[in-house]
Design a protein around this motif. Sequence first.
Motif, PDB file in Angstrom:
ATOM      1  N   TYR A 102       0.838  -1.211   0.000  1.00  0.00           N
ATOM      2  CA  TYR A 102       0.000   0.000   0.000  1.00  0.00           C
ATOM      3  C   TYR A 102       0.872   1.260   0.000  1.00  0.00           C
ATOM      4  O   TYR A 102       0.556   2.240  -0.675  1.00  0.00           O
ATOM      5  CB  TYR A 102      -0.951   0.005   1.207  1.00  0.00           C
ATOM      6  CG  TYR A 102      -2.090  -0.995   1.104  1.00  0.00           C
ATOM      7  CD1 TYR A 102      -2.183  -1.884   0.034  1.00  0.00           C
ATOM      8  CD2 TYR A 102      -3.080  -1.057   2.082  1.00  0.00           C
ATOM      9  CE1 TYR A 102      -3.208  -2.805  -0.058  1.00  0.00           C
ATOM     10  CE2 TYR A 102      -4.121  -1.973   2.002  1.00  0.00           C
ATOM     11  CZ  TYR A 102      -4.180  -2.847   0.933  1.00  0.00           C
ATOM     12  OH  TYR A 102      -5.205  -3.756   0.858  1.00  0.00           O
ATOM     13  N   MET A 105       2.102   1.782  -3.414  1.00  0.00           N
ATOM     14  CA  MET A 105       1.003   2.270  -4.253  1.00  0.00           C
ATOM     15  C   MET A 105       0.780   3.758  -4.016  1.00  0.00           C
ATOM     16  O   MET A 105       0.563   4.521  -4.970  1.00  0.00           O
ATOM     17  CB  MET A 105      -0.275   1.470  -3.954  1.00  0.00           C
ATOM     18  CG  MET A 105      -1.423   1.759  -4.883  1.00  0.00           C
ATOM     19  SD  MET A 105      -1.068   1.332  -6.608  1.00  0.00           S
ATOM     20  CE  MET A 105      -2.056  -0.146  -6.816  1.00  0.00           C
ATOM     21  N   GLU A 106       0.846   4.188  -2.771  1.00  0.00           N
ATOM     22  CA  GLU A 106       0.641   5.612  -2.469  1.00  0.00           C
ATOM     23  C   GLU A 106       1.714   6.479  -3.139  1.00  0.00           C
ATOM     24  O   GLU A 106       1.405   7.543  -3.675  1.00  0.00           O
ATOM     25  CB  GLU A 106       0.623   5.843  -0.957  1.00  0.00           C
ATOM     26  CG  GLU A 106      -0.752   5.516  -0.380  1.00  0.00           C
ATOM     27  CD  GLU A 106      -0.744   5.305   1.131  1.00  0.00           C
ATOM     28  OE1 GLU A 106       0.129   5.882   1.813  1.00  0.00           O
ATOM     29  OE2 GLU A 106      -1.607   4.549   1.608  1.00  0.00           O
ATOM     30  N   GLU A 109       1.026   6.586  -6.807  1.00  0.00           N
ATOM     31  CA  GLU A 109      -0.130   7.463  -7.082  1.00  0.00           C
ATOM     32  C   GLU A 109       0.277   8.936  -7.010  1.00  0.00           C
ATOM     33  O   GLU A 109      -0.074   9.724  -7.883  1.00  0.00           O
ATOM     34  CB  GLU A 109      -1.282   7.159  -6.114  1.00  0.00           C
ATOM     35  CG  GLU A 109      -2.049   5.921  -6.531  1.00  0.00           C
ATOM     36  CD  GLU A 109      -3.138   5.510  -5.550  1.00  0.00           C
ATOM     37  OE1 GLU A 109      -3.842   4.531  -5.855  1.00  0.00           O
ATOM     38  OE2 GLU A 109      -3.266   6.155  -4.475  1.00  0.00           O
ATOM     39  N   ASP A 110       1.046   9.275  -5.964  1.00  0.00           N
ATOM     40  CA  ASP A 110       1.514  10.666  -5.826  1.00  0.00           C
ATOM     41  C   ASP A 110       2.320  11.092  -7.048  1.00  0.00           C
ATOM     42  O   ASP A 110       2.233  12.227  -7.493  1.00  0.00           O
ATOM     43  CB  ASP A 110       2.427  10.816  -4.598  1.00  0.00           C
ATOM     44  CG  ASP A 110       1.625  10.817  -3.312  1.00  0.00           C
ATOM     45  OD1 ASP A 110       0.388  10.944  -3.393  1.00  0.00           O
ATOM     46  OD2 ASP A 110       2.239  10.672  -2.233  1.00  0.00           O
ATOM     47  N   LYS A 112       2.026   9.884  -9.998  1.00  0.00           N
ATOM     48  CA  LYS A 112       1.299   9.547 -11.223  1.00  0.00           C
ATOM     49  C   LYS A 112       2.110   8.570 -12.084  1.00  0.00           C
ATOM     50  O   LYS A 112       2.233   8.721 -13.302  1.00  0.00           O
ATOM     51  CB  LYS A 112       0.963  10.812 -12.027  1.00  0.00           C
ATOM     52  CG  LYS A 112       0.046  11.787 -11.292  1.00  0.00           C
ATOM     53  CD  LYS A 112      -0.518  12.782 -12.281  1.00  0.00           C
ATOM     54  CE  LYS A 112      -1.508  13.791 -11.771  1.00  0.00           C
ATOM     55  NZ  LYS A 112      -1.825  13.891 -10.367  1.00  0.00           N
ATOM     56  N   GLU A 113       2.679   7.576 -11.422  1.00  0.00           N
ATOM     57  CA  GLU A 113       3.503   6.576 -12.105  1.00  0.00           C
ATOM     58  C   GLU A 113       2.594   5.373 -12.413  1.00  0.00           C
ATOM     59  O   GLU A 113       2.515   4.425 -11.626  1.00  0.00           O
ATOM     60  CB  GLU A 113       4.693   6.197 -11.204  1.00  0.00           C
ATOM     61  CG  GLU A 113       6.005   6.077 -11.950  1.00  0.00           C
ATOM     62  CD  GLU A 113       5.901   5.161 -13.152  1.00  0.00           C
ATOM     63  OE1 GLU A 113       6.087   5.661 -14.281  1.00  0.00           O
ATOM     64  OE2 GLU A 113       5.615   3.971 -12.978  1.00  0.00           O
ATOM     65  N   TYR A 114       1.944   5.444 -13.567  1.00  0.00           N
ATOM     66  CA  TYR A 114       0.873   4.482 -13.866  1.00  0.00           C
ATOM     67  C   TYR A 114       1.385   3.062 -14.108  1.00  0.00           C
ATOM     68  O   TYR A 114       0.697   2.098 -13.772  1.00  0.00           O
ATOM     69  CB  TYR A 114       0.032   4.980 -15.048  1.00  0.00           C
ATOM     70  CG  TYR A 114      -0.653   6.282 -14.725  1.00  0.00           C
ATOM     71  CD1 TYR A 114      -1.636   6.349 -13.733  1.00  0.00           C
ATOM     72  CD2 TYR A 114      -0.309   7.466 -15.385  1.00  0.00           C
ATOM     73  CE1 TYR A 114      -2.244   7.550 -13.404  1.00  0.00           C
ATOM     74  CE2 TYR A 114      -0.913   8.676 -15.060  1.00  0.00           C
ATOM     75  CZ  TYR A 114      -1.880   8.708 -14.061  1.00  0.00           C
ATOM     76  OH  TYR A 114      -2.481   9.889 -13.732  1.00  0.00           O
ATOM     77  N   GLN A 117       1.780   1.533 -10.799  1.00  0.00           N
ATOM     78  CA  GLN A 117       0.457   1.258 -10.204  1.00  0.00           C
ATOM     79  C   GLN A 117      -0.130  -0.020 -10.790  1.00  0.00           C
ATOM     80  O   GLN A 117      -0.701  -0.847 -10.076  1.00  0.00           O
ATOM     81  CB  GLN A 117      -0.502   2.416 -10.476  1.00  0.00           C
ATOM     82  CG  GLN A 117      -0.162   3.671  -9.701  1.00  0.00           C
ATOM     83  CD  GLN A 117      -1.059   4.841 -10.077  1.00  0.00           C
ATOM     84  OE1 GLN A 117      -2.235   4.685 -10.363  1.00  0.00           O
ATOM     85  NE2 GLN A 117      -0.500   6.036 -10.079  1.00  0.00           N
ATOM     86  N   SER A 118       0.016  -0.179 -12.104  1.00  0.00           N
ATOM     87  CA  SER A 118      -0.532  -1.355 -12.768  1.00  0.00           C
ATOM     88  C   SER A 118       0.164  -2.635 -12.268  1.00  0.00           C
ATOM     89  O   SER A 118      -0.492  -3.643 -11.990  1.00  0.00           O
ATOM     90  CB  SER A 118      -0.373  -1.183 -14.278  1.00  0.00           C
ATOM     91  OG  SER A 118      -0.675  -2.368 -14.934  1.00  0.00           O
ATOM     92  N   LYS A 121      -0.987  -3.478  -8.734  1.00  0.00           N
ATOM     93  CA  LYS A 121      -2.371  -3.955  -8.632  1.00  0.00           C
ATOM     94  C   LYS A 121      -2.389  -5.480  -8.441  1.00  0.00           C
ATOM     95  O   LYS A 121      -3.173  -6.018  -7.664  1.00  0.00           O
ATOM     96  CB  LYS A 121      -3.116  -3.534  -9.913  1.00  0.00           C
ATOM     97  CG  LYS A 121      -4.518  -4.032 -10.056  1.00  0.00           C
ATOM     98  CD  LYS A 121      -5.488  -3.231  -9.187  1.00  0.00           C
ATOM     99  CE  LYS A 121      -6.930  -3.674  -9.405  1.00  0.00           C
ATOM    100  NZ  LYS A 121      -7.153  -5.100  -9.216  1.00  0.00           N
TER     101      LYS A 121
END
Length: 168
Positions: A102, A105-106, A109-110, A112-114, A117-118, A121
Amino acid sequence: MLSEKLLNEINKQIKYELESAHYYVAMEAYFDSQDLPGFANFFKVQAEEERFHAQKFYDFVYEMDGDVELTGLELVGKEFDSCVDVFKKALEHEKFVTSRIYELMEIAEDEKEYATQSMLKWFVDEQVEEENSMKDMIVKLERVEKSPNGLYMLDKELAGRTFTPEAE
Ligand SMILES: [Fe+2]
């Protein structure tokens, strides 16, 4: 390209995954010392899964043109009081790993590193499964607590567990 912060955190995660494998080998050894080969096998497979997790992060780092940096591993613990104690400690450990995923992931997200994130997941879903499999085992063990026969049956059942990395 990953930010330095994210790369550092993913490198730390590789260490945590390998430490998880190390911890689960200690659990495997505990069960072998108790003559419970099925339970030992459960943790042998669990350790293989953890090495697979480490490899997934490792591969991702190179896909993103980063470099993996390895550090020494620590053994999280190797003293266990009972069968159920092992699974309770394994559950606590998985909860720690979930909190780490987590955190990663945070950060992703901060930033914007997609891509990160993927990738993460998959780990978010995997952690739900990991925690649930430990919880299931705690319930089963508490049920057979005072029944050597139940423990024997459970041990036989766990002997059949194998590691199958899912197709992506
Ligand atoms: Fe893991």
